[in-house]
Enzyme design. Sequence first.
Site, short mmCIF file in Angstrom:
data_model
loop_
_atom_site.label_atom_id
_atom_site.label_comp_id
_atom_site.label_asym_id
_atom_site.label_seq_id
_atom_site.Cartn_x
_atom_site.Cartn_y
_atom_site.Cartn_z
N ASN A 70 0.78 -1.24 0.00
CA ASN A 70 0.00 0.00 0.00
C ASN A 70 0.81 1.29 0.00
OD1 ASN A 70 -2.79 -1.02 0.10
ND2 ASN A 70 -2.16 -1.90 2.05
N THR B 4 -9.13 5.71 1.48
CA THR B 4 -10.28 5.19 2.22
C THR B 4 -10.65 6.12 3.36
OG1 THR B 4 -11.05 3.40 3.67
CG2 THR B 4 -8.69 3.74 3.54
N LYS C 80 -2.68 2.98 4.50
CA LYS C 80 -3.38 3.76 3.48
C LYS C 80 -3.17 5.25 3.72
CE LYS C 80 -5.80 2.69 0.56
NZ LYS C 80 -5.52 2.47 -0.90
N TYR D 46 -4.24 -1.58 8.28
CA TYR D 46 -4.61 -1.22 6.90
C TYR D 46 -4.80 0.29 6.77
CZ TYR D 46 -7.30 -0.88 2.58
OH TYR D 46 -7.74 -0.53 1.32
#
Length: 312
Positions: free
Chosen positions: A89, A114, A143, A139
């Site tokens: 990522n 996101t 991100k 995550y």
Amino acid sequence: MTARRIAVLGGTGSVGRQISAAFDNQGHEVVVVARNPAPCAAAHRFVPLDLTTTGGAELAAVLARESVDTVVNAFTGWGPTEEAMRELNVVPVERVVDAVRRLPDRVRLVHVGTVHEYGPVPEGTSIREDIEPAPKTLYARTKLAAARTVLDATGPDGIDGVVVRLANTIGPYPATETFLGSLARKLATTDVSGGIELTISDARRDFVDVRDAAAGIVRAALLPHGSRVVNLGSGAAVGVRTLVRELLSAAGLPAETVRETGSVVHSHGGDWTRCDISLAHEVLGWAPGFGVIESMTAMWHSLRTAVGSPTS
């Protein structure tokens, strides 16, 4: 409107395929960049390339050869460790930014992020772009690091970049790793006549149809000026149980097909998300068009068409 030539990185994924289709529907030339070809990319020029192993100079050479004037990064991944998440990522985005900097002409870069980058917020909060991000999950943290790579490089003397932060997406061709995508595939590929047991989160989240998200990303790519970060969502928080119920309805299955075995007290996806989408309306002229029932119906029919359904 002058036609653009758009490179969609990760253009065969659940979001990327819709972005590619949305640009194509408006008459733009699309170059899909992904590891492997897929049927959804058949209508576009396809370039096989793995962003996890391709350096910035090599990627720049590809983009220059393809004469693109806009790059949309929809590539993302999921790994079990922090190192794996960073490799999937963050590092690819560093290479994308490096590639864009190397190009002789200034191109537009749209990075798909996101809403979870903001981290947990109190129930009832509408998430605005000026909220200071404080993500808790691995995550979301990676991100955010990727988004900051783009934002830090953006400016008058840097690249022309914008970050579009998406709410949870629903609609056709869902990602396998999502809760609803996994459930929909199970309903479409297994015999559920005896019912299935499921643990369902109590969370209420913002869910945006992936086709609406793609339309917003197209607008963010084509407008020459605007905010550096824009949220795209439905502007409403919907219970996960409501979505499960609507998915069962779309599949023509009774609600009792799913038997709850308990609830998830704290969901990895956040207990509450609701986007403030006023900025997207103001700077992009964008608003969501699909409702939950339409989205879940499209989700079901896309999978039923792709794999067949024993429940039909």
